[in-house]
Design an enzyme around this catalytic site. Structure first.
Site, short mmCIF file in Angstrom:
data_model
loop_
_atom_site.label_atom_id
_atom_site.label_comp_id
_atom_site.label_asym_id
_atom_site.label_seq_id
_atom_site.Cartn_x
_atom_site.Cartn_y
_atom_site.Cartn_z
N SER A 16 0.83 -1.21 0.00
CA SER A 16 0.00 0.00 0.00
C SER A 16 0.87 1.26 0.00
CB SER A 16 -0.93 0.00 1.22
OG SER A 16 -0.15 -0.10 2.38
N GLY A 17 2.17 1.07 -0.06
CA GLY A 17 3.08 2.23 0.05
C GLY A 17 3.40 2.90 -1.27
N ARG A 48 -0.51 -3.77 5.69
CA ARG A 48 -1.43 -3.65 6.83
C ARG A 48 -2.73 -2.97 6.45
NH1 ARG A 48 3.10 -2.08 10.93
NH2 ARG A 48 3.08 -0.33 9.52
N LEU A 187 21.80 1.44 -9.99
CA LEU A 187 22.48 0.45 -10.85
C LEU A 187 21.60 0.03 -12.03
CD1 LEU A 187 24.31 -1.84 -8.28
CD2 LEU A 187 25.20 0.04 -9.62
N GLU A 223 19.33 17.53 -6.03
CA GLU A 223 17.87 17.48 -6.19
C GLU A 223 17.32 18.83 -5.79
OE1 GLU A 223 15.80 13.19 -5.55
OE2 GLU A 223 15.74 14.51 -3.82
N HIS A 247 24.21 5.09 -3.68
CA HIS A 247 24.22 5.46 -5.10
C HIS A 247 25.60 5.98 -5.54
CE1 HIS A 247 20.08 4.88 -4.50
NE2 HIS A 247 19.71 6.11 -4.22
N GLN A 380 21.24 11.75 -15.43
CA GLN A 380 19.89 12.28 -15.52
C GLN A 380 19.91 13.77 -15.20
OE1 GLN A 380 18.07 9.79 -12.50
NE2 GLN A 380 18.47 11.25 -10.90
C1 BG6 Z 1 16.50 7.47 -3.14
C2 BG6 Z 1 16.72 8.42 -2.01
O1 BG6 Z 1 17.30 6.34 -2.97
O2 BG6 Z 1 16.82 8.09 -4.37
C3 BG6 Z 1 15.94 9.71 -2.23
O3 BG6 Z 1 16.30 7.82 -0.81
C4 BG6 Z 1 16.19 10.29 -3.59
O4 BG6 Z 1 16.22 10.65 -1.22
C5 BG6 Z 1 16.02 9.21 -4.66
O5 BG6 Z 1 15.29 11.33 -3.80
C6 BG6 Z 1 16.41 9.73 -6.01
O6 BG6 Z 1 16.13 8.77 -6.98
P1 BG6 Z 1 15.96 9.21 -8.49
O7 BG6 Z 1 15.85 7.93 -9.24
O8 BG6 Z 1 14.70 10.03 -8.54
O9 BG6 Z 1 17.15 10.00 -8.85
#
Ligand code: BG6
Length: 474
Positions: A16-17, A48, A187, A223, A247, A380
Site C-alpha cells: 500500500s506504500g 497492513r 544500478l 535534487e 548510489h 539524468q
Molecule cells: C533514493 C533516495 O534512494 O533516491 C531519495 O532515498 C532520492 O532521497 C532518490 O530522492 C532519487 O532517486 P531518483 O531515481 O529520482 O534520482
C-alpha cells in the site's frame, strides 16, 4: 528452464506504500506490455492497510502509463488484463496467521509451489520479522526444490557498518545470499549500466583511465526538492546514508574498478569490492556538510529543513555533503574523487565528470591557456555523454576553443529509456545478480563512511546552512 515459461508469483510486501504505487507496479506493467513477465504470473500485494482486490486495483491504476502501448484501446485492454492478475491481502508483517492467509490466496489464485519473488517494499526495521514470517509460512519444509524463492530488499541496509552486518546476518539465517537481491536502483539506470560498456568495450578510454592522465573525478547528485513528506525517515539517516553510501559509492566502484575477468555477476562484484576496499575511509577534513534553510524562490517561500514539522528543531542531520575520496591503489593514487550530494539545491541532476590533465609543454601555449579535456557522463536528466575537446575555431586565424563531441540519448536513440526498476525486476526474474549489491560490497562501502558518520554524530557537528534553491554551502 527459461524464466518466462515457468509460472511465477510476485508478492509485494508493503503494497500500500509509495514505492509500490510509483515504481514497482508501473515497472511490472511495462514489463507486461513488453511481454517480459512470465506467461503465467500473479501479483499479490500484502500490507497492513485494509483494502480489497478492487480497492487495490483502483489505487494502482492511476500509476499505470501507456509508454509502451501508446494506442489507447490496446493500452486499456492491457491495463485490464494486468489488473486482473493483481490481488491484495491485508495483514501484519509479524503474524504467521496473516502470512498463512497470504499463502492461501496464492494457492487459490496464484501458482502454489512455483517460483515466488518476495519484494520487501517496507522499512528495514521490519525486514527481518517479515522475512521470518515468509520463511515459516512458505519456505520451511517446502517440498519443492525445483523452484526458486527470491527476496528483494531496498536500502537503507542498516545505518552503519555494525547495523548493516547485523541485518545481513539476520536475513542470511532465513535466505541464502544467492536468494537475496539488494537493490540500489541507480544500478538499473541506463547510463550507469553503460559505464562498464563505455570503459571496457571501447579501446580509447581505458588506456587513459588512470592517474597518469586523469586529474580528478567528480560525481554529483543534486535534487531541487527538499525532504518534505519524507523528513521523518530522512532525519534518521541524512544524505550521506541516503545517497552517498549507496548510489554515489556504487558509481565510484563502477568508474574506478579494474576490468572484471568476464561479465558475470561474481566477477563484476569481485572487482567492485576490490575497489571499495581500496578507498580510504572518510575523515573529518574530507567532508563538508550542510543543511538547507528557508528561502523565497520565484515568489514562493520554501521551508527550511528545521521548519519541517517532522524534524526536531535542533536536528543536525545533513541534507548536503561534499566529500573528497582518495583511493589507495596504483591506478588512482593521487586522483581525488569529489562526491557531492544535496537536497533543496538549484538543480536536479546526476553527473560524472572525468577531468583529464592539461597538456604540459603544449605547442599552442602562445594561443593562451589550453583547457583540459573532460568527459561528462550525464545520468539524468537528459542522458548524455559529452567529450569536451579543444578545436580550432573555424576562421582565418588560429583561435582555439573548447567544443563538444556529444552523445545525447534522446536524439541518438529511438528506444525508450526504461525505468531502473523495469530492468532490476526483470533481472531478479531471470536470476541475474550483476546489478545487485553483494553482502561484502555493502560492508566495504559502509566502512568508508561509518567513521565519519560516527564523528559527525558524537561531536555533534553542526551542518553549514545554505538557502533552499542555492548551490549549497560555501
Ligand atoms: C533514493 C533516495 O534512494 O533516491 C531519495 O532515498 C532520492 O532521497 C532518490 O530522492 C532519487 O532517486 P531518483 O531515481 O529520482 O534520482
Amino acid at each position: 528452464m527459461p524464466y518466462r515459461s515457468t509460472p511465477c508469483n510476485i508478492v509485494i510486501i508493503g503494497a500500500s506504500g509509495d514505492l509500490t504505487r510509483r515504481k514497482l507496479i508501473p515497472a511490472l506493467f511495462s514489463l507486461y506490455c513488453n511481454e517480459l513477465l512470465p506467461d503465467q504470473i500473479s501479483i499479490i500485494g500484502f500490507a497492513r492497510t485494509d483494502l480489497d482486490d478492487q480497492k487495490f486495483r483502483d489505487t494502482i491504476i492511476r500509476f499505470l502509463t501507456c509508454r509502451y502501448e501508446p494506442e489507447q484501446n490496446k493500452c486499456h485492454e492491457k491495463m485490464n488484463d494486468f489488473l486482473d492478475k493483481c490481488v491484495y491481502v491485508s495483514g501484519n508483517y509479524n503474524s504467521i496467521d496473516s502470512f498463512t492467509e497470504l499463502k492461501k490466496r496464492i494457492n487459490d489464485i496464484g501458482f502454489p509451489d512455483e517460483n515466488t519473488l518476495f519484494y520487501m517494499a517496507i522499512p528495514p526495521s521490519i525486514f527481518v520479522e517479515s522475512a521470518n514470517s515468509i520463511y515459516h509460512t512458505f519456505t520451511k519444509g517446502s517440498q519443492s526444490q525445483a523452484r526458486w524463492s527470491r527476496i528483494v530488499i531496498e536500502k537503507p541496509f542498516g545505518r552503519d557498518s555494525e547495523s548493516s552486518k547485523k541485518l545481513i546476518d539476520s536475513l542470511s539465517e532465513i535466505f541464502d545470499e544467492e536468494q537475496t537481491y539488494r537493490i540500489d536502483h541507480y544500478l538499473g539506470k541506463e547510463v550507469i549500466q553503460n559505464l562498464m560498456i563505455l570503459r571496457f568495450a571501447n579501446l580509447i578510454f581505458e588506456p587513459l583511465w588512470n592517474n597518469q592522465f586523469i586529474d580528478s573525478i567528480s560525481i554529483s547528485w543534486t535534487e531541487k526538492i527538499g525532504c518534505e513528506g519524507r523528513a521523518g525517515y530522512f532525519d534518521n539517516f541524512g544524505i550521506v546514508r541516503d545517497v552517498m553510501q549507496n548510489h554515489l559509492l556504487q558509481i565510484v566502484a563502477l568508474v574506478g574498478m579494474e576490468r572484471p575477468d568476464n561479465f558475470s555477476a561474481e566477477s563484476i562484484c569481485d572487482k567492485k569490492v576490490e575497489l571499495l576496499r581500496a578507498v580510504n575511509p572518510l575523515e573529518l577534513d574530507d567532508i563538508t556538510v550542510g543543511q538547507y534553510t528557508k528561502s523565497s524562490l520565484n515568489g514562493k517561500s520554501e521551508l527550511g529543513y528545521l521548519e519541517d514539522p517532522d524534524v526536531p528543531n535542533d536536528s543536525i542531520t545533513e541534507t548536503y555533503a561534499r566529500a573528497t575520496l582518495s583511493i589507495n591503489n596504483d591506478r588512482w593514487q593521487g586522483v581525488p574523487f569529489y562526491l557531492t550530494a544535496g537536497k533543496a539545491l538549484s538543480s536536479s541532476m546526476t553527473e560524472i565528470r572525468i577531468e583529464f590533465k592539461t597538456i604540459s609543454n603544449s605547442i599552442f601555449n602562445s594561443y593562451g591557456d589550453i583547457k583540459s579535456n573532460s568527459l561528462v557522463i550525464r545520468v539524468q536528466p537528459n542522458e548524455a555523454i559529452e567529450l569536451n575537446i579543444i578545436n580550432k575555431l573555424p576562421g582565418l586565424d588560429h583561435q582555439l576553443e573548447e567544443a563538444k563531441l556529444n552523445l545525447h540519448y534522446a536524439s541518438a536513440f529511438q528506444q525508450i529509456v526504461p525505468d531502473a526498476y523495469e530492468r532490476l525486476i526483470l533481472d531478479v526474474l531471470r536470476g541475474d545478480r550483476s546489478l545487485f549489491i553483494r553482502a561484502d560490497e555493502l560492508d566495504a562501502s559502509w566502512n568508508i563512511v561509518t567513521p565519519i558518520l560516527n564523528r559527525l554524530e558524537q561531536e555533534k557537528i553542526k551542518p553549514k546552512p545554505y538557502a533552499f534553491g542555492s548551490s549549497g554551502p560555501i
